[in-house]
Design an enzyme around this catalytic site. Structure first.
Site, short mmCIF file in Angstrom:
data_model
loop_
_atom_site.label_atom_id
_atom_site.label_comp_id
_atom_site.label_asym_id
_atom_site.label_seq_id
_atom_site.Cartn_x
_atom_site.Cartn_y
_atom_site.Cartn_z
NE ARG A 25 4.31 12.96 27.35
CZ ARG A 25 3.05 13.33 27.19
NH1 ARG A 25 2.76 14.61 27.00
NH2 ARG A 25 2.07 12.44 27.23
CG ASP A 301 -2.73 11.80 20.45
OD1 ASP A 301 -3.23 10.72 20.10
OD2 ASP A 301 -2.34 12.02 21.62
CG ASP A 303 -0.18 8.45 22.55
OD1 ASP A 303 -0.77 9.48 22.17
OD2 ASP A 303 -0.18 8.08 23.73
NE ARG A 306 -3.87 14.32 24.42
CZ ARG A 306 -3.70 15.39 25.17
NH1 ARG A 306 -4.21 16.54 24.79
NH2 ARG A 306 -3.02 15.32 26.30
CB THR A 369 -6.68 17.39 34.66
OG1 THR A 369 -7.68 18.41 34.47
CG2 THR A 369 -6.03 17.08 33.33
CD GLU A 388 -8.31 13.85 29.42
OE1 GLU A 388 -8.25 13.80 30.65
OE2 GLU A 388 -7.39 13.53 28.66
CB SER A 390 -7.17 18.07 26.87
OG SER A 390 -7.26 16.99 27.78
#
Length: 585
Positions: A25, A301, A303, A306, A369, A388, A390
């Site tokens: 990224r 989110d 993509d 999430r 993670t 998770e 997040s």
């Protein structure tokens, strides 16, 4: 049939092309540098075995962020030059990360072809646009992200690359029109197939969930629903699934037109960035959307891997969400009707899932993670549901976290709990009811996360060093704690989390510092991003409460003493110079 030639382009290594599990990224301007994308793509082809490239089928698509279409045209030309037989592209370049995983695992072409991997063009929850972020990652034939053995090879290849082949004269492929375009190259035929972005994914979801029962819930007059795609790729699925398949009104969809800059917003589904949804659900401290909030709300989110789950004026923590899904999966979701193979969570995620696993007699795994650790367990048939803190939740139907799957799981649980209500006129069982009933049954894990961003890297390492040193003398630690807050329980054990993968035997060390208390409370400290912009210290604070009379407290109030202990024990302000965190979740 149009023919093409292959030419070799000389290049040289470019620094900083080390991919993580989430790929590479960078800012768009970095990817636009001459040969930047081409070097990384060729380094990836060179890291794969010949049969995964020559004559193979690859998926190339992403979340539709700025620069995606140009990147797809480059990758298609390079795939042709490397001897790939066919490339599958989602219409208008759109495929969610979970959909790509599903397509690799499930889709069969008209000629019987199956994909061996995918280039996914996404920077997940990072902003998009000409001055923002772009990303690329490679997923393997199991549908999961490339393991470190592959990403390490890719990185090594980026440091030695001298040339790459490309079919520069291959005409631009129209990715807006469904169909197959065939070309002829030096190694034979090369096809590009553009297909409907949603078909395969919708088919998979309908094989997992009871769409009729969810449809009945959504048609119930007292049940209202809202879904916010934050202008990400989830919008390509939301209308099809929630409106066309399940009968929700169009007005229930927010920001569901995918945009290359996500409408100028930050496509991260949390209480900070999903402002419009948060206001509509009655949870905004500053913005009142007016009217009665919907019964259920969710966000995705960029993509679509999430998710955030909300009830009317009620936030469901990701840690509670995965525990509640696991506790109700067998009864509410047909895919799990024969039982769960096991459950897993990332180490910083609260232990709510552990309690469910213990009560239901399920195999339980605590992993570092990174979704790849869940993938290993799933490939070995050891795990069905995982999550998770997040905002990532998923199951073994694919090898990525899956935001829409989590929403459908919650709608399934609501439909299951409201069976009698939907047939008569009983009171609606709400999201808040389900969560509070879960707490009453299993206890509540009060939970918060403090992020200290851009801390001096040396100071951050010294803080972590102090915490490791303190672990060698727990009596001393407990003496310090009693001096701060006498009512806080003693620390029973403390360590630096280390994980030995039960599948491949690999060991992951230094995954975070843990203080585990006698009453089930936990303090976890993790350090990330020790780069040029400093480090980020993440502090996770968790308190377990079994007393039914104490499970309805405000989370920050309940955690107050433990937060105080964490900050003073670690000397957070002394080391960081900060009197408060950058972000509280």
């Amino acid at each position: 049939m149009v023919s093409f030639k292959v030419s070799l382009v000389s290049t040289s290594p470019i620094d900083g092309q080390k991919p993580g599990t989430s790929g590479l990224r960078k800012k768009v301007k970095v990817f636009k540098q001459p040969n930047y994308l081409e070097n990384f793509v060729q380094a990836t082809f060179n890291a794969l075995t010949t049969e995964k490239v020559k004559g193979a089928t690859l998926v190339v698509s992403g979340d539709g962020r700025y620069y995606s279409e140009q990147a797809i045209q480059i990758i298609v030309k390079m795939a042709a030059a490397n001897g790939v037989r066919r490339v599958w592209v989602g219409q208008n370049s759109l495929l969610s990360t979970p959909a790509v995983s599903a397509i690799i695992r499930e889709r069969v072409g008209a000629d019987g072809s199956k994909a061996t991997g995918a280039f996914i063009l996404t920077a997940s929850h990072n902003p998009g646009g000409p001055t923002e972020d772009f990303g690329i990652k490679y997923n393997m034939e199991n549908g999961g992200p490339a393991p470190e053995s592959i990403t390490d090879k890719i990185y090594e290849n980026t440091k030695t690359i001298k040339e790459y082949p490309i079919a520069e004269d291959l005409p631009r492929v129209d990715i807006s029109t469904i169909g197959i375009t065939s070309f002829e190259g030096p190694e034979g035929k090369f096809d590009v197939e553009v297909f409907d972005s949603a078909d395969d994914y919708v088919k998979l979801m309908k094989s997992i969930f009871d769409f009729e029962s969810i449809k009945k819930l959504l048609s119930y007059p007292k049940f209202t629903f809202c879904y916010d795609a934050l202008h990400g790729v989830a919008g390509a699925y939301a209308h099809r699934i929630f409106v066309e398949e399940l009968g929700a009104p169009e007005s229930s969809l927010l920001n569901c037109v995918p945009k290359e800059d996500f409408g100028g917003g930050h496509p991260d589904p949390n209480l900070t960035y999903a402002k419009e949804l948060v206001a509509r659900m009655g949870l905004s401290k500053t913005d009142d959307a007016g009217g009665e909030p919907p019964e259920f709300g969710a966000a995705a989110d960029g993509d679509a891997d999430r998710n955030m789950i909300l009830g009317k004026r009620f936030f469901v923590t990701p840690s509670d969400s995965v525990a509640i899904i696991a506790a109700n999966a067998v009864g509410a979701i047909p895919y799990f009707s024969s039982g769960l193979k096991g459950v897993a969570r990332s180490m910083p995620t609260s232990a709510a899932l552990d309690v469910v696993a213990k009560n239901l007699g399920l195999k339980f795994f605590e992993v570092p993670t990174g979704w790849k650790f869940f993938g290993n367990l799933m490939d070995a048939g050891m795990c069905s549901v995982c999550g998770e803190e997040s905002f990532g939740t998923g199951s073994d139907h694919i090898r990525e976290k899956d935001g829409i799957w989590a929403v459908l799981a919650w709608l399934s649980i609501l439909a299951h709990k409201n069976k009698e209500t939907l047939d008569g006129n009983a009171k609606l069982v709400t999201v808040e009811d389900i969560v509070r009933q879960h707490w009453a049954t299993y206890g509540r894990h009060y939970y918060t996360r403090y992020d200290y961003e851009n801390v001096d890297a040396t100071a951050a390492k010294e803080l972590m060093g102090l915490l490791v040193k303190l672990q060698s003398s727990l009596p001393e630690v407990n003496k310090i704690i009693k001096g701060i807050h006498p009512e806080v329980a003693n620390v029973a054990s403390a360590d630096e989390f280390e994980y030995k993968d039960p599948v491949d035997g690999s060991v992951s060390k230094h995954q975070g510092i843990r203080y585990l208390f006698e009453d089930g409370s936990r303090l976890v400290f993790r350090l990330s991003g020790t780069g040029s912009e400093g480090a980020t210290i993440r502090l996770y604070i968790e308190q377990y409460e079994k007393d039914a009379s104490k499970i309805g407290r405000d989370s920050q109030d309940a955690l107050g003493p433990l937060v105080d202990v964490a900050l003073k024990l670690s000397k957070m302000q002394e080391f960081t110079g900060r009197s408060s965190p950058t972000v509280i979740t």
